[in-house]
Write an enzyme that holds these catalytic residues in place. Structure first.
Site: not given
Ligand code: NDP
Ligand code: 8X3
Length: 248
Positions: A149, A185, A180
């Protein structure tokens, strides 16, 4: 004229919050994710026109088709939010499920490049646009279980910088946002649907919320066109650094 923003992963978390903020500002929205019903619910609650795409960003042909087939009203993408992504698993590398690694690489790396490659030519032709990539602090700071990841988000960091190099003189901006710990979800997905385990990650602390990251995106994209924010690293105040680990 109203601007259009394309948000991948708009069905929950950051993507949904970003959609809500852009909608408040009157942008037209192209919202993409696999869960169409979630996009439908979201769009019904928004005060602006939305075009919804049921899209798996891992499907290169489907990504190309989706961008090619955008109706005229939505075909000028001014801002691309490459947000779709996920973590799967938190175990050590030697025990990791290779299918989880494949999925993260296919989504966070390959999917992001497919969408970018499909949208960029229009931005370059118009000499205008902004690509916002959702990286992570995991792309900067290693932690146990971060393995693929974190590496996928390190790709996002370097890809963002290299895009800037290629886009010099094209007036297209690129920003990498690196959140962070944030409550979305994300952890339910990471722990393969184990809601209790996911909840435990956020117990007794104040994580970032989707609205915090949406605000960051709005700030970076609202600055004057001559200003490019390369990278923003955001943590909740309760999160910081540990000493380097030493095995004895
Ligand atoms: P969520 O799980 O709430 O949202 C993830 C989103 O990505 C969903 O809308 C999901 O939609 C979509 N998704 C996942 N796989 C696919 C795919 N193959 N095609 C299209 N859409 C996809 O998590 P976050 O909002 O936290 O995550 C959003 C971004 O932020 C990600 O890139 C994550 O790595 C990043 N991030 C998150 C952090 C955290 O701690 N929450 C911190 C740092 C970065 P669906 O399942 O409907 O396709
Ligand atoms: C999501 C933040 O710290 O869980 O990208 O990897 S962490």
């Amino acid at each position: 004229m109203k601007k259009t923003v394309l948000i991948t992963g708009a069905s929950s978390g950051f993507g949904e919050a970003i959609a809500r903020r852009f909608a408040e500002m009157g942008f037209s929205l192209v919202l993409a994710a696999r869960r169409l019903e979630r996009l439908q619910q979201l769009s019904e609650s928004l005060p602006v026109n939305c075009f919804l795409i049921q899209l798996d960003v891992r499907d290169r042909k489907a990504v190309e088709r989706a961008i090619d087939d955008l109706p005229d009203e939505f075909s000028t993408i001014d801002i691309l939010i490459n947000n779709a992504g996920l973590a799967l698993g938190l175990g050590p590398a030697h025990e990791a499920d290779l299918d989880d690694w494949d999925t993260m690489i296919d989504t966070n790396i390959k999917g992001l490049t497919y969408v970018t490659r499909a949208v960029l030519p229009g931005m370059v032709a118009r000499q205008s646009g902004h690509v916002v990539n959702m990286g992570s602090i995991a792309g900067d700071w290693p932690y146990p279980g971060g393995n693929s990841y974190g590496a996928s988000k390190a790709f996002v960091k370097q890809f963002s910088l290299n895009l800037r190099a290629d886009l010099q003189g094209k007036n297209v901006r690129v920003t990498n946002i690196e959140p962070g710990l944030a409550q979305t979800e994300f952890s339910v997905v990471r722990f393969h649907g184990d809601q209790q385990k996911a909840n435990s990650i956020y117990e007794g602390l104040k994580p970032l919320l989707p609205a915090d990251i949406a605000e960051t995106v709005i700030w970076a994209t609202s600055l004057p066109e001559h200003v490019n924010i390369n990278r923003i690293e955001v943590m909740p105040t309760c999160q910081s650094f540990s000493p380097l680990a030493i095995a004895r």
